[in-house]
Write a protein that holds these residues in place. Structure first.
Motif, PDB file in Angstrom:
ATOM      1  N   THR A 188       0.859  -1.179   0.000  1.00 51.60           N
ATOM      2  CA  THR A 188       0.000   0.000   0.000  1.00 51.60           C
ATOM      3  C   THR A 188       0.897   1.232   0.000  1.00 51.60           C
ATOM      4  O   THR A 188       1.712   1.418   0.905  1.00 51.60           O
ATOM      5  N   ASP A 189       0.754   2.073  -1.033  1.00 53.97           N
ATOM      6  CA  ASP A 189       1.672   3.201  -1.177  1.00 53.97           C
ATOM      7  C   ASP A 189       1.163   4.128  -2.274  1.00 53.97           C
ATOM      8  O   ASP A 189       0.068   3.941  -2.813  1.00 53.97           O
ATOM      9  N   TYR A 190       1.988   5.107  -2.610  1.00 61.40           N
ATOM     10  CA  TYR A 190       1.756   5.994  -3.748  1.00 61.40           C
ATOM     11  C   TYR A 190       2.655   5.480  -4.872  1.00 61.40           C
ATOM     12  O   TYR A 190       3.882   5.511  -4.754  1.00 61.40           O
ATOM     13  N   PHE A 191       2.053   5.024  -5.965  1.00 55.34           N
ATOM     14  CA  PHE A 191       2.829   4.370  -7.016  1.00 55.34           C
ATOM     15  C   PHE A 191       3.129   5.329  -8.166  1.00 55.34           C
ATOM     16  O   PHE A 191       2.267   6.111  -8.588  1.00 55.34           O
ATOM     17  N   VAL A 192       4.352   5.254  -8.659  1.00 57.66           N
ATOM     18  CA  VAL A 192       4.813   6.190  -9.683  1.00 57.66           C
ATOM     19  C   VAL A 192       3.949   6.105 -10.935  1.00 57.66           C
ATOM     20  O   VAL A 192       3.726   7.118 -11.618  1.00 57.66           O
ATOM     21  N   PHE A 193       3.389   4.939 -11.247  1.00 55.73           N
ATOM     22  CA  PHE A 193       2.599   4.778 -12.462  1.00 55.73           C
ATOM     23  C   PHE A 193       1.180   5.331 -12.311  1.00 55.73           C
ATOM     24  O   PHE A 193       0.384   5.251 -13.241  1.00 55.73           O
ATOM     25  N   ASP A 194       0.861   5.906 -11.142  1.00 52.90           N
ATOM     26  CA  ASP A 194      -0.411   6.604 -10.952  1.00 52.90           C
ATOM     27  C   ASP A 194      -0.241   8.124 -11.061  1.00 52.90           C
ATOM     28  O   ASP A 194      -1.205   8.872 -10.846  1.00 52.90           O
ATOM     29  N   PHE A 195       0.975   8.587 -11.379  1.00 54.92           N
ATOM     30  CA  PHE A 195       1.270  10.018 -11.474  1.00 54.92           C
ATOM     31  C   PHE A 195       1.800  10.345 -12.867  1.00 54.92           C
ATOM     32  O   PHE A 195       2.575   9.577 -13.447  1.00 54.92           O
ATOM     33  N   THR A 196       1.403  11.501 -13.381  1.00 59.59           N
ATOM     34  CA  THR A 196       2.017  11.992 -14.611  1.00 59.59           C
ATOM     35  C   THR A 196       3.368  12.609 -14.268  1.00 59.59           C
ATOM     36  O   THR A 196       3.656  12.925 -13.104  1.00 59.59           O
ATOM     37  N   TYR A 197       4.164  12.810 -15.292  1.00 60.39           N
ATOM     38  CA  TYR A 197       5.469  13.436 -15.057  1.00 60.39           C
ATOM     39  C   TYR A 197       5.294  14.846 -14.505  1.00 60.39           C
ATOM     40  O   TYR A 197       6.039  15.262 -13.602  1.00 60.39           O
ATOM     41  N   ALA A 198       4.302  15.578 -15.007  1.00 58.36           N
ATOM     42  CA  ALA A 198       4.064  16.946 -14.514  1.00 58.36           C
ATOM     43  C   ALA A 198       3.713  16.918 -13.026  1.00 58.36           C
ATOM     44  O   ALA A 198       4.164  17.787 -12.257  1.00 58.36           O
ATOM     45  N   GLU A 199       2.930  15.939 -12.601  1.00 53.37           N
ATOM     46  CA  GLU A 199       2.568  15.847 -11.183  1.00 53.37           C
ATOM     47  C   GLU A 199       3.789  15.535 -10.321  1.00 53.37           C
ATOM     48  O   GLU A 199       3.908  16.026  -9.187  1.00 53.37           O
ATOM     49  N   LEU A 200       4.688  14.742 -10.838  1.00 56.26           N
ATOM     50  CA  LEU A 200       5.898  14.418 -10.071  1.00 56.26           C
ATOM     51  C   LEU A 200       6.748  15.657  -9.817  1.00 56.26           C
ATOM     52  O   LEU A 200       7.522  15.696  -8.850  1.00 56.26           O
ATOM     53  N   GLN A 201       6.603  16.678 -10.667  1.00 59.23           N
ATOM     54  CA  GLN A 201       7.384  17.898 -10.470  1.00 59.23           C
ATOM     55  C   GLN A 201       6.862  18.745  -9.301  1.00 59.23           C
ATOM     56  O   GLN A 201       7.492  19.734  -8.908  1.00 59.23           O
ATOM     57  N   GLU A 202       5.721  18.339  -8.739  1.00 60.65           N
ATOM     58  CA  GLU A 202       5.195  18.998  -7.538  1.00 60.65           C
ATOM     59  C   GLU A 202       5.675  18.322  -6.256  1.00 60.65           C
ATOM     60  O   GLU A 202       5.368  18.777  -5.155  1.00 60.65           O
ATOM     61  N   ILE A 203       6.423  17.247  -6.410  1.00 61.26           N
ATOM     62  CA  ILE A 203       6.873  16.433  -5.278  1.00 61.26           C
ATOM     63  C   ILE A 203       8.376  16.617  -5.116  1.00 61.26           C
ATOM     64  O   ILE A 203       9.119  16.669  -6.099  1.00 61.26           O
ATOM     65  N   TYR A 204       8.840  16.689  -3.875  1.00 57.24           N
ATOM     66  CA  TYR A 204      10.270  16.825  -3.613  1.00 57.24           C
ATOM     67  C   TYR A 204      10.895  15.478  -3.228  1.00 57.24           C
ATOM     68  O   TYR A 204      10.265  14.651  -2.553  1.00 57.24           O
ATOM     69  N   GLN A 205      12.125  15.286  -3.673  1.00 54.45           N
ATOM     70  CA  GLN A 205      12.915  14.146  -3.217  1.00 54.45           C
ATOM     71  C   GLN A 205      13.507  14.464  -1.844  1.00 54.45           C
ATOM     72  O   GLN A 205      13.956  15.585  -1.603  1.00 54.45           O
ATOM     73  N   VAL A 206      13.498  13.453  -0.954  1.00 56.62           N
ATOM     74  CA  VAL A 206      13.998  13.679   0.402  1.00 56.62           C
ATOM     75  C   VAL A 206      15.002  12.588   0.772  1.00 56.62           C
ATOM     76  O   VAL A 206      14.978  11.477   0.234  1.00 56.62           O
ATOM     77  N   GLN A 207      15.872  12.940   1.697  1.00 54.64           N
ATOM     78  CA  GLN A 207      16.844  11.979   2.232  1.00 54.64           C
ATOM     79  C   GLN A 207      16.124  11.018   3.178  1.00 54.64           C
ATOM     80  O   GLN A 207      15.223  11.421   3.913  1.00 54.64           O
ATOM     81  N   ALA A 208      16.511   9.748   3.150  1.00 54.71           N
ATOM     82  CA  ALA A 208      15.908   8.761   4.046  1.00 54.71           C
ATOM     83  C   ALA A 208      16.090   9.209   5.495  1.00 54.71           C
ATOM     84  O   ALA A 208      17.213   9.502   5.920  1.00 54.71           O
ATOM     85  N   PRO A 209      15.016   9.266   6.283  1.00 53.91           N
ATOM     86  CA  PRO A 209      15.097   9.836   7.631  1.00 53.91           C
ATOM     87  C   PRO A 209      15.733   8.927   8.670  1.00 53.91           C
ATOM     88  O   PRO A 209      16.050   9.377   9.767  1.00 53.91           O
ATOM     89  N   ASN A 210      15.913   7.649   8.343  1.00 54.64           N
ATOM     90  CA  ASN A 210      16.439   6.701   9.347  1.00 54.64           C
ATOM     91  C   ASN A 210      17.965   6.668   9.396  1.00 54.64           C
ATOM     92  O   ASN A 210      18.553   5.774   9.995  1.00 54.64           O
ATOM     93  N   PHE A 211      18.629   7.650   8.758  1.00 55.20           N
ATOM     94  CA  PHE A 211      20.074   7.779   8.841  1.00 55.20           C
ATOM     95  C   PHE A 211      20.383   9.177   9.374  1.00 55.20           C
ATOM     96  O   PHE A 211      20.558  10.124   8.593  1.00 55.20           O
TER      97      PHE A 211
END
Length: 411
Positions: free
Chosen positions: A112-135
Motif C-alpha cells: 500500500t503506497d503511492y505508485f509512480v505509475f499513478d502520477f504523470t510526469y508533470a505531477e511528479l514535479q510537484e513532489i520533492y525528493q527527500v533523504q531517508a530519515p532513518n540515517f
C-alpha cells in the motif's frame, strides 16, 4: 644511512612495481559506480546526488529507471514514492495512496503506497525528493531542493557534467521491474520498456562504436592522475559514450543483448545456477558483467543461498560443475570475458549487511570488521566494478590499494 636505505628501497619497489597490475580482467584498478549517485549525502537519484558523484570523480553514475502514468521514463529506485519523497505530506495527492498487487516471474509487489505509475510526469514535479530519515548522520537540509527527473534529464545532466569537469562519466541505468512496466504499457512485442530505453540511447549516440575497446593498462601514478583529472600528453577523447545497461530480469538482459552491443549487467541475488561453470557459460552468451549481491562473494554461494533460503537442486548444481568459491568465481568469470560488479558497499557509518555479522554458521569463516577490510578483500579478489556509497571513502581505499599493488606497502 637509514635515509639512503629507505630511498633505495623505494626506488627498487618502483622498478618492481612497473609490472604489477590489479587482478581485474583488464589489469586496471576496479571502477567505482556511484550507487544512485552519491546518496550518502544527497537525496538519492537527485540532480545534487549526481553532481556530487561527478565532483568525487566516480567512474559511473547510476540511475534506476521506472515509468510514469503518461509513459515518461523517470529516475527513481522504487515503483512507489513514500520512501524517498514528500508525497505523503501533499493533501492533493492523498487519494492516490492505494494497495497494489502484482505477481510476475521476477517482479512481485504487494504494498500500500503511492505508485509512480499513478502520477504523470508533470505531477511528479510537484513532489520533492527527500533523504531517508532513518540515517541521522545524512544531511536533511536538501529535502526541498530536487524533483524527480526524467531519464532524458539525467542524460542531459551527465553530459553537462562531462563538459563542466572535462572528464568521461559512464551511465549505467537499471530497468526496474520490466515485467510490470511492460504489462502496464502493452506493445506488439511485449518489450515497450526495453525498447523505449534503447530508442533513447540510440537517438543520443550511445550505439556508436560499442562495445568500447579495452582501456590501456594504467601505469604508475595513473589512478591518482585519473582521480585528479590530470590527462597524459597522449590523451585522446573516447569516440564512444561510456554506458552499460542493468536488470535483475534475465529475459530483459537477453533481449537487450540481442538489440545492442552496449554491455549488459546481469544483476542477481537469487539464481544459484549462475555460480557454477556451466551456469557462467550460459550467462556469457548475453551478459558481459555479472553483478551479484556482495555476500555471495564473501559467504560463498552455497552458504549464501542456504542462509537466505533460496532453494536449489543439489543434483542440478553438481551437474553444472558445482558451486564456485569466490576466488574461483572471479577466475572463471574472467576466463569467459565476464567482469564482476558486486553491490552495494555502504557508507562506513552503516552496517555492512553481511551474513557473517548476524549468523554463526561455521561456513562463514571470515568477516570484515569495517569498510576498509571489506573493500580490500574485493580489490584483492579482482573485482572489476563496485557499486559504492560515500564515494570519497571508496576513492581513498582504492588509491591505497593501488599503492599497495604497485609498491607492496600495505595500508
Amino acid at each position: 644511512m637509514f635515509s639512503r636505505i629507505s630511498v633505495l628501497s623505494v626506488l627498487f619497489s618502483s622498478l618492481v612495481s612497473s609490472s604489477c597490475v590489479w587482478n581485474t580482467l583488464d589489469g586496471n584498478p576496479s571502477r567505482l559506480v556511484g550507487h544512485r549517485g552519491e546518496k550518502a549525502f544527497m537525496p538519492e537519484h537527485s540532480l545534487g546526488s549526481y553532481h556530487m558523484a561527478a565532483f568525487e570523480s566516480v567512474d559511473y553514475i547510476e540511475p534506476d529507471v521506472v515509468v510514469t502514468k503518461d509513459q515518461v521514463l523517470v529516475v527513481l529506485h522504487n515503483e512507489w514514492l513514500s520512501d524517498t519523497t514528500n508525497v505523503a505530506s501533499i493533501p492533493k495527492f492523498a487519494d492516490r495512496k492505494r494497495s497494489y498487487l502484482y505477481e510476475g516471474k521476477y517482479t512481485k509487489i504487494n504494498r500500500t503506497d503511492y505508485f509512480v505509475f499513478d502520477f504523470t510526469y508533470a505531477e511528479l514535479q510537484e513532489i520533492y525528493q527527500v533523504q531517508a530519515p532513518n540515517f541521522p548522520y545524512r544531511p536533511q537540509y536538501f529535502n526541498r531542493d530536487f524533483h524527480i527527473m526524467s531519464l532524458d534529464t539525467y542524460l542531459d545532466q551527465v553530459q553537462n557534467l562531462t563538459t563542466v569537469f572535462n572528464r568521461t562519466y559512464g551511465v549505467i541505468p537499471e530497468l526496474k521491474s520490466p515485467e510490470l512496466f511492460n504489462y502496464l504499457n502493452p506493445s506488439s512485442n511485449g518489450r515497450w520498456f526495453e525498447d523505449s530505453l534503447l530508442s533513447t540511447f540510440e537517438k543520443r549516440g550511445f550505439f556508436a562504436n560499442q562495445p568500447p575497446s579495452r582501456s590501456p593498462l594504467q601505469i604508475e601514478g595513473d589512478l591518482l592522475n585519473s582521480v585528479l583529472n590530470i590527462k597524459p600528453a597522449s590523451y585522446q577523447a573516447p569516440n564512444y559514450k561510456l554506458a552499460a545497461i542493468q536488470s535483475f530480469d534475465p529475459d530483459t538482459c537477453k533481449y537487450i543483448a540481442s538489440k545492442t552491443k552496449i554491455p549488459v549487467v546481469a544483476l542477481d541475488s537469487t539464481k544459484p545456477t549462475w555460480y557454477t561453470p556451466k551456469g557462467l557459460d550460459t550467462l556469457a552468451t548475453f551478459s558481459k558483467i555479472l553483478s551479484p549481491y556482495k555476500d555471495i562473494m564473501v559467504a560463498g554461494p552455497e552458504a549464501f543461498f542456504d542462509l537466505t533460503k533460496i532453494s536449489y537442486n543439489k543434483t542440478e548444481i553438481a551437474s553444472l560443475g558445482g558451486f564456485l568459491q569466490p576466488k574461483d568465481l572471479v577466475r572463471e568469470c574472467h576466463k569467459r570475458g565476464i567482469e564482476l560488479s558486486p553491490y552495494t558497499f555502504y557508507d562506513s557509518r552503516q552496517a555492512s549487511g553481511l551474513l557473517c555479522t548476524s549468523s554463526n554458521d561455521t561456513r562463514l569463516t571470515w568477516c570484515p570488521k569495517n569498510k576498509k577490510e571489506e573493500l580490500k578483500y574485493f580489490f584483492e579478489l579482482g573485482t572489476d566494478y563496485l557499486f559504492v556509497e560515500n564515494i570519497f571513502e571508496a576513492q581513498m581505499l582504492r588509491l591505497a590499494h593501488d599503492f599497495k599493488t604497485r609498491y607492496g606497502i600495505d595500508y
